[in-house]
Design a protein around this motif. Structure first.
Motif, PDB file in Angstrom:
ATOM      1  N   ALA A  22       6.108  13.118  -1.287  1.00  0.00           N
ATOM      2  CA  ALA A  22       5.436  11.949  -0.707  1.00  0.00           C
ATOM      3  C   ALA A  22       3.975  12.219  -0.397  1.00  0.00           C
ATOM      4  O   ALA A  22       3.295  11.370   0.185  1.00  0.00           O
ATOM      5  N   GLY A  23       3.490  13.406  -0.761  1.00  0.00           N
ATOM      6  CA  GLY A  23       2.085  13.721  -0.580  1.00  0.00           C
ATOM      7  C   GLY A  23       1.750  14.483   0.681  1.00  0.00           C
ATOM      8  O   GLY A  23       0.564  14.686   0.981  1.00  0.00           O
ATOM      9  N   VAL A  24       2.751  14.927   1.430  1.00  0.00           N
ATOM     10  CA  VAL A  24       2.509  15.682   2.660  1.00  0.00           C
ATOM     11  C   VAL A  24       2.168  17.131   2.300  1.00  0.00           C
ATOM     12  O   VAL A  24       2.788  17.732   1.416  1.00  0.00           O
ATOM     13  N   GLY A  25       1.184  17.684   2.991  1.00  0.00           N
ATOM     14  CA  GLY A  25       0.823  19.077   2.785  1.00  0.00           C
ATOM     15  C   GLY A  25       1.772  19.999   3.531  1.00  0.00           C
ATOM     16  O   GLY A  25       1.708  20.105   4.750  1.00  0.00           O
ATOM     17  N   VAL A  26       2.672  20.627   2.804  1.00  0.00           N
ATOM     18  CA  VAL A  26       3.619  21.554   3.409  1.00  0.00           C
ATOM     19  C   VAL A  26       3.277  22.972   2.974  1.00  0.00           C
ATOM     20  O   VAL A  26       2.567  23.178   1.979  1.00  0.00           O
ATOM     21  N   VAL A  27       3.775  23.945   3.705  1.00  0.00           N
ATOM     22  CA  VAL A  27       3.610  25.332   3.286  1.00  0.00           C
ATOM     23  C   VAL A  27       4.343  25.513   1.957  1.00  0.00           C
ATOM     24  O   VAL A  27       5.507  25.120   1.806  1.00  0.00           O
ATOM     25  N   HIS A  28       3.661  26.070   0.984  1.00  0.00           N
ATOM     26  CA  HIS A  28       4.260  26.217  -0.351  1.00  0.00           C
ATOM     27  C   HIS A  28       5.575  26.988  -0.260  1.00  0.00           C
ATOM     28  O   HIS A  28       5.657  28.033   0.394  1.00  0.00           O
ATOM     29  N   THR A  29       6.591  26.463  -0.923  1.00  0.00           N
ATOM     30  CA  THR A  29       7.942  27.007  -0.803  1.00  0.00           C
ATOM     31  C   THR A  29       8.598  27.086  -2.167  1.00  0.00           C
ATOM     32  O   THR A  29       8.471  26.184  -2.988  1.00  0.00           O
ATOM     33  N   ARG A  30       9.302  28.199  -2.395  1.00  0.00           N
ATOM     34  CA  ARG A  30      10.198  28.297  -3.548  1.00  0.00           C
ATOM     35  C   ARG A  30      11.625  28.139  -3.028  1.00  0.00           C
ATOM     36  O   ARG A  30      12.010  28.761  -2.046  1.00  0.00           O
ATOM     37  N   TRP A  31      12.390  27.296  -3.717  1.00  0.00           N
ATOM     38  CA  TRP A  31      13.744  26.981  -3.274  1.00  0.00           C
ATOM     39  C   TRP A  31      14.759  27.650  -4.181  1.00  0.00           C
ATOM     40  O   TRP A  31      14.584  27.725  -5.392  1.00  0.00           O
ATOM     41  N   SER A  32      15.824  28.129  -3.553  1.00  0.00           N
ATOM     42  CA  SER A  32      16.917  28.711  -4.305  1.00  0.00           C
ATOM     43  C   SER A  32      18.189  27.975  -3.917  1.00  0.00           C
ATOM     44  O   SER A  32      18.764  28.228  -2.856  1.00  0.00           O
ATOM     45  N   ASP A  33      18.583  27.036  -4.738  1.00  0.00           N
ATOM     46  CA  ASP A  33      19.832  26.319  -4.491  1.00  0.00           C
ATOM     47  C   ASP A  33      21.002  27.210  -4.897  1.00  0.00           C
ATOM     48  O   ASP A  33      20.937  27.941  -5.880  1.00  0.00           O
ATOM     49  N   ALA A  34      22.064  27.127  -4.122  1.00  0.00           N
ATOM     50  CA  ALA A  34      23.224  27.982  -4.377  1.00  0.00           C
ATOM     51  C   ALA A  34      23.705  27.792  -5.815  1.00  0.00           C
ATOM     52  O   ALA A  34      23.895  26.683  -6.284  1.00  0.00           O
TER      53      ALA A  34
END
Length: 312
Positions: free
Chosen positions: A126-138
């Motif tokens: 949605a355009g919010v500046g979040v801390v860059h994250t890598r996701w690992s889905d199970a």
């Protein structure tokens, strides 16, 4: 509405559910808590007293208690600080309260959405500046931890489950030592989704902001710092906080974040830090955040008014 029982001791105590002495039509408010805080933490007791001053029968009730939730006029989720350890059970409880037709603060849809940190992906889209994250889905076949760090060009990183609170299972991996932590990382991802973020040095040096909103309006802010040598700002890990007035730009950034939340939360806390002068979101706390009522004296009064008015 059927009259609800109330104890005349309730104005003096917000401990255990009282024995009833007479009947009143005062609204009954359940302040949902958990086993380790059966009488509510001090911060939430401030809210309870504000409700009592307005004529409500405000009681702490464990969210996992075997009670008839339909007997309450409203349920306010507060110190349910074990929800992440019993996630499916907690979601089932939300479903039961919602099915019973009892108003929830925050609303059930907001609680469900916020209970999994993958909501940060929604905010980022949605355009919010979040801390860059890598996701690992199970079960997603995520590359090794070392490969992720190499792809991102990261040094130290912080890893935590996507469903967590109070820095549970949150740990820091030093640069160049990813292989040593691969087994622990694989064990975590086998249990559920996880997230990897670069270590944010600014949290340790400049601190992390918590901005509190009541009914969508900014109330007050605190600045949190970790203990020397640590990176976790939570009190249980030695972190400290102090009342500080956030700059107008930080407040505006946090307001913009809240505008992207699906629904209209009665209470919210936006946590983030300044990276290269820009506010970056770390968490949006909509379930059971400490709201630092001692630092914003009118916040508890405003939230009590909102609850008794039936919402925003």
């Amino acid at each position: 509405m059927e009259p609800k029982p109330r104890s005349d001791d309730n104005a003096r105590s917000i401990g255990k559910v009282p024995r009833h002495r007479y009947i009143s039509v005062m609204p009954t408010i359940a302040l949902a808590t958990y086993a380790a805080a059966p009488e509510l933490p001090p911060d939430d007791q401030i809210l309870a007293r504000a409700l009592v001053r307005r004529g409500a029968d405000a009681r702490p009730v464990r969210w996992d208690a075997k009670v008839d939730w339909s007997a309450f006029d409203t349920v306010v989720v507060r110190s349910c600080w074990d929800y992440h350890l019993r996630h499916a059970e907690f979601l089932g409880w939300i479903d039961r309260v919602e099915t019973a037709g009892v108003p929830l603060h925050n609303a059930a849809s907001i609680l469900r959405w916020n209970s999994d940190k993958r909501y940060l992906r929604d905010l980022e889209r949605a355009g919010v500046g979040v801390v860059h994250t890598r996701w690992s889905d199970a079960g997603s076949g995520t590359p090794t931890l070392a490969a992720v760090l190499a792809e991102e060009g990261w040094g130290d990183v912080v890893i935590k489950p996507a469903i967590s609170a109070s820095a549970t299972e949150t740990w820091r991996v030093p640069a160049g030592r990813a292989a040593e932590w691969e087994d622990r990382f694989r064990a975590m991802t086998a249990r559920g989704p996880a997230m990897i973020q670069p270590f944010i040095a600014e949290v340790a040096t400049a601190g992390e902001w918590s901005l509190v909103f009541i009914g969508g309006e900014f109330s007050h802010s605190v600045l949190k710092l970790p203990a020397p040598g640590d990176f976790r700002v939570q009190e249980e890990h030695g972190g400290t906080q102090q009342a500080r007035d956030a700059d107008a730009e930080v407040v505006r950034a946090a307001q913009a974040v809240l505008a992207r939340v699906p629904g209209a939360p009665s209470y919210a806390r936006v946590d983030g830090c300044l990276i290269d002068g820009r506010f970056r979101v770390m968490e949006v706390e909509l379930i059971e955040p400490t709201l630092y009522f001692t630092e914003g004296p009118r916040a508890a009064e405003r939230l009590a008014d909102l609850i008794l008015a039936g919402g925003r």
